[in-house]
Write a protein that holds these residues in place. Structure first.
Motif, PDB file in Angstrom:
ATOM      1  N   ALA A  31       0.838  -1.205   0.000  1.00 47.50           N
ATOM      2  CA  ALA A  31       0.000   0.000   0.000  1.00 47.50           C
ATOM      3  C   ALA A  31       0.868   1.249   0.000  1.00 47.50           C
ATOM      4  CB  ALA A  31      -0.920  -0.003   1.210  1.00 47.50           C
ATOM      5  N   GLY A  32       0.563   2.154  -0.916  1.00 50.92           N
ATOM      6  CA  GLY A  32       1.225   3.453  -0.961  1.00 50.92           C
ATOM      7  C   GLY A  32       0.364   4.520  -0.319  1.00 50.92           C
ATOM      8  N   CYS A  33      -0.887   4.151   0.019  1.00 54.56           N
ATOM      9  CA  CYS A  33      -1.820   5.082   0.648  1.00 54.56           C
ATOM     10  C   CYS A  33      -2.856   4.274   1.425  1.00 54.56           C
ATOM     11  CB  CYS A  33      -2.516   5.921  -0.423  1.00 54.56           C
ATOM     12  SG  CYS A  33      -3.833   6.984   0.188  1.00 54.56           S
ATOM     13  N   LEU A  34      -3.162   4.743   2.616  1.00 54.26           N
ATOM     14  CA  LEU A  34      -4.264   4.183   3.400  1.00 54.26           C
ATOM     15  C   LEU A  34      -5.334   5.254   3.479  1.00 54.26           C
ATOM     16  CD1 LEU A  34      -2.260   2.576   6.331  1.00 54.26           C
ATOM     17  CD2 LEU A  34      -3.156   1.445   4.296  1.00 54.26           C
ATOM     18  N   ALA A  35      -6.558   4.877   3.189  1.00 54.73           N
ATOM     19  CA  ALA A  35      -7.676   5.822   3.274  1.00 54.73           C
ATOM     20  C   ALA A  35      -8.645   5.319   4.328  1.00 54.73           C
ATOM     21  CB  ALA A  35      -8.377   5.949   1.927  1.00 54.73           C
ATOM     22  N   THR A  36      -9.051   6.215   5.212  1.00 59.77           N
ATOM     23  CA  THR A  36     -10.104   5.880   6.167  1.00 59.77           C
ATOM     24  C   THR A  36     -11.347   6.643   5.762  1.00 59.77           C
ATOM     25  OG1 THR A  36      -9.481   7.624   7.721  1.00 59.77           O
ATOM     26  CG2 THR A  36      -8.523   5.438   8.087  1.00 59.77           C
ATOM     27  N   ILE A  37     -12.428   5.920   5.638  1.00 60.81           N
ATOM     28  CA  ILE A  37     -13.712   6.518   5.297  1.00 60.81           C
ATOM     29  C   ILE A  37     -14.659   6.176   6.439  1.00 60.81           C
ATOM     30  CG2 ILE A  37     -15.640   6.538   3.680  1.00 60.81           C
ATOM     31  CD1 ILE A  37     -12.293   5.218   2.542  1.00 60.81           C
ATOM     32  N   ALA A  58     -22.879  -4.127  -3.361  1.00 63.31           N
ATOM     33  CA  ALA A  58     -23.816  -4.400  -4.457  1.00 63.31           C
ATOM     34  C   ALA A  58     -23.677  -3.355  -5.559  1.00 63.31           C
ATOM     35  CB  ALA A  58     -25.254  -4.436  -3.926  1.00 63.31           C
ATOM     36  N   ALA A  59     -23.535  -2.086  -5.174  1.00 59.01           N
ATOM     37  CA  ALA A  59     -23.412  -1.018  -6.165  1.00 59.01           C
ATOM     38  C   ALA A  59     -22.098  -1.106  -6.939  1.00 59.01           C
ATOM     39  CB  ALA A  59     -23.535   0.348  -5.492  1.00 59.01           C
ATOM     40  N   SER A  60     -21.053  -1.598  -6.284  1.00 61.52           N
ATOM     41  CA  SER A  60     -19.767  -1.714  -6.975  1.00 61.52           C
ATOM     42  C   SER A  60     -19.753  -2.918  -7.903  1.00 61.52           C
ATOM     43  CB  SER A  60     -18.611  -1.820  -5.977  1.00 61.52           C
ATOM     44  OG  SER A  60     -18.611  -3.080  -5.348  1.00 61.52           O
ATOM     45  N   GLY A  61     -20.640  -3.879  -7.647  1.00 67.29           N
ATOM     46  CA  GLY A  61     -20.757  -5.042  -8.526  1.00 67.29           C
ATOM     47  C   GLY A  61     -19.703  -6.112  -8.285  1.00 67.29           C
ATOM     48  N   THR A  62     -18.895  -5.970  -7.223  1.00 67.07           N
ATOM     49  CA  THR A  62     -17.865  -6.967  -6.960  1.00 67.07           C
ATOM     50  C   THR A  62     -17.452  -6.939  -5.499  1.00 67.07           C
ATOM     51  OG1 THR A  62     -15.679  -7.783  -7.610  1.00 67.07           O
ATOM     52  CG2 THR A  62     -15.970  -5.389  -7.558  1.00 67.07           C
ATOM     53  N   ASP A  63     -16.866  -8.049  -5.056  1.00 58.74           N
ATOM     54  CA  ASP A  63     -16.284  -8.076  -3.717  1.00 58.74           C
ATOM     55  C   ASP A  63     -14.774  -8.275  -3.818  1.00 58.74           C
ATOM     56  OD1 ASP A  63     -16.141 -10.716  -4.499  1.00 58.74           O
ATOM     57  OD2 ASP A  63     -16.952 -11.530  -2.638  1.00 58.74           O
ATOM     58  N   ARG A  64     -14.228  -7.988  -4.987  1.00 56.17           N
ATOM     59  CA  ARG A  64     -12.804  -8.156  -5.233  1.00 56.17           C
ATOM     60  C   ARG A  64     -12.122  -6.795  -5.381  1.00 56.17           C
ATOM     61  NH1 ARG A  64     -11.886 -12.914  -5.289  1.00 56.17           N
ATOM     62  NH2 ARG A  64      -9.908 -13.190  -6.330  1.00 56.17           N
ATOM     63  N   ALA A  65     -10.911  -6.731  -4.860  1.00 60.01           N
ATOM     64  CA  ALA A  65     -10.100  -5.527  -5.035  1.00 60.01           C
ATOM     65  C   ALA A  65      -9.528  -5.525  -6.445  1.00 60.01           C
ATOM     66  CB  ALA A  65      -8.972  -5.508  -4.010  1.00 60.01           C
ATOM     67  N   SER A  66      -9.088  -4.367  -6.891  1.00 62.75           N
ATOM     68  CA  SER A  66      -8.524  -4.239  -8.227  1.00 62.75           C
ATOM     69  C   SER A  66      -7.249  -3.408  -8.176  1.00 62.75           C
ATOM     70  CB  SER A  66      -9.546  -3.583  -9.158  1.00 62.75           C
ATOM     71  OG  SER A  66      -8.966  -3.349 -10.418  1.00 62.75           O
ATOM     72  N   PRO A  67      -6.094  -4.054  -7.932  1.00 58.97           N
ATOM     73  CA  PRO A  67      -4.841  -3.300  -7.898  1.00 58.97           C
ATOM     74  C   PRO A  67      -4.578  -2.527  -9.193  1.00 58.97           C
ATOM     75  CG  PRO A  67      -4.498  -5.464  -6.974  1.00 58.97           C
ATOM     76  CD  PRO A  67      -5.892  -5.448  -7.580  1.00 58.97           C
ATOM     77  N   ALA A  69      -6.663  -0.872 -10.826  1.00 57.90           N
ATOM     78  CA  ALA A  69      -7.372   0.398 -10.676  1.00 57.90           C
ATOM     79  C   ALA A  69      -6.909   1.145  -9.432  1.00 57.90           C
ATOM     80  CB  ALA A  69      -8.871   0.140 -10.612  1.00 57.90           C
ATOM     81  N   GLY A  70      -5.976   0.539  -8.678  1.00 60.89           N
ATOM     82  CA  GLY A  70      -5.425   1.204  -7.513  1.00 60.89           C
ATOM     83  C   GLY A  70      -5.872   0.659  -6.167  1.00 60.89           C
ATOM     84  N   LEU A  71      -6.972  -0.090  -6.117  1.00 61.90           N
ATOM     85  CA  LEU A  71      -7.474  -0.609  -4.843  1.00 61.90           C
ATOM     86  C   LEU A  71      -6.837  -1.960  -4.533  1.00 61.90           C
ATOM     87  CD1 LEU A  71      -9.371  -0.405  -2.398  1.00 61.90           C
ATOM     88  CD2 LEU A  71     -11.108  -1.559  -3.787  1.00 61.90           C
ATOM     89  N   TRP A  91      -4.604   1.470  -0.844  1.00 60.95           N
ATOM     90  CA  TRP A  91      -4.507   1.906  -2.231  1.00 60.95           C
ATOM     91  C   TRP A  91      -3.050   1.921  -2.681  1.00 60.95           C
ATOM     92  CZ3 TRP A  91      -8.604   3.035  -5.415  1.00 60.95           C
ATOM     93  CH2 TRP A  91      -9.864   3.023  -4.802  1.00 60.95           C
ATOM     94  N   THR A  92      -2.847   1.815  -3.971  1.00 61.71           N
ATOM     95  CA  THR A  92      -1.479   1.874  -4.488  1.00 61.71           C
ATOM     96  C   THR A  92      -0.884   3.255  -4.303  1.00 61.71           C
ATOM     97  OG1 THR A  92      -2.335   2.329  -6.709  1.00 61.71           O
ATOM     98  CG2 THR A  92      -1.812   0.029  -6.181  1.00 61.71           C
ATOM     99  N   SER A  93      -1.728   4.307  -4.356  1.00 60.83           N
ATOM    100  CA  SER A  93      -1.253   5.682  -4.166  1.00 60.83           C
ATOM    101  C   SER A  93      -2.423   6.582  -3.804  1.00 60.83           C
ATOM    102  CB  SER A  93      -0.595   6.210  -5.452  1.00 60.83           C
ATOM    103  OG  SER A  93      -1.571   6.371  -6.471  1.00 60.83           O
ATOM    104  N   ALA A  94      -2.114   7.752  -3.245  1.00 61.17           N
ATOM    105  CA  ALA A  94      -3.155   8.735  -2.939  1.00 61.17           C
ATOM    106  C   ALA A  94      -3.826   9.196  -4.233  1.00 61.17           C
ATOM    107  CB  ALA A  94      -2.566   9.916  -2.189  1.00 61.17           C
TER     108      ALA A  94
END
Length: 136
Positions: A31-37, A58-67, A69-71, A91-94
């Motif tokens: 991880a190059g960035c950690l985001a807290t929401i 459900a709205a994202s359509g997946t339960d998988r991360a996508s490096p 795309a950065g996640l 995340w890979t980066s901010a």
């Protein structure tokens, strides 16, 4: 804790339980960035907080991360009182996180922000200072 350390004040100290997370892909970069929401609700309701998380998935359509795309991973937690959701996302980066937030589909944005009872959200980004590697 205040009884054992007189005069100490805890600001917004909240306990959480993990609820749901993305499946971390094998070989994901560090991880190059950690985001807290954080998402705050108008009252305690653990079921509603879990429904909010399920709606985001459900709205994202997946339960998988996508490096690509950065996640790298997202870990969702519900506060013990059911008033707050915490997502700790790797995340890979901010920049990747900012771009993903700006490009979020309206369906995903609506699921997150227009959910009944949501009274506030906050996003913070952190850049890890150091990392550790564990031997197998």
């Amino acid at each position: 804790m205040e009884a054992t350390v007189p005069g100490i004040r805890h600001r917004r100290a909240t306990g959480y339980l993990p609820y749901r997370h993305t499946a971390e892909p094998a070989g994901a970069p560090p991880a190059g960035c950690l985001a807290t929401i954080t998402v705050d609700f108008d009252g305690p309701n653990t079921r509603r907080a879990r429904d909010w998380i399920d709606g985001v998935f459900a709205a994202s359509g997946t339960d998988r991360a996508s490096p690509a795309a950065g996640l790298i991973a997202a870990h969702f937690h519900v506060s013990l009182d059911g008033i707050r959701v915490l997502n700790l996302a790797e995340w890979t980066s901010a920049r990747a996180h900012r771009e993903a937030a700006e490009a979020a589909a309206p369906r995903l944005r609506d699921a997150a922000r227009r959910f009944p009872g949501v009274v506030g959200t906050a996003v913070r980004r952190f850049v890890p200072y150091r990392g550790i590697t564990f031997a197998d």
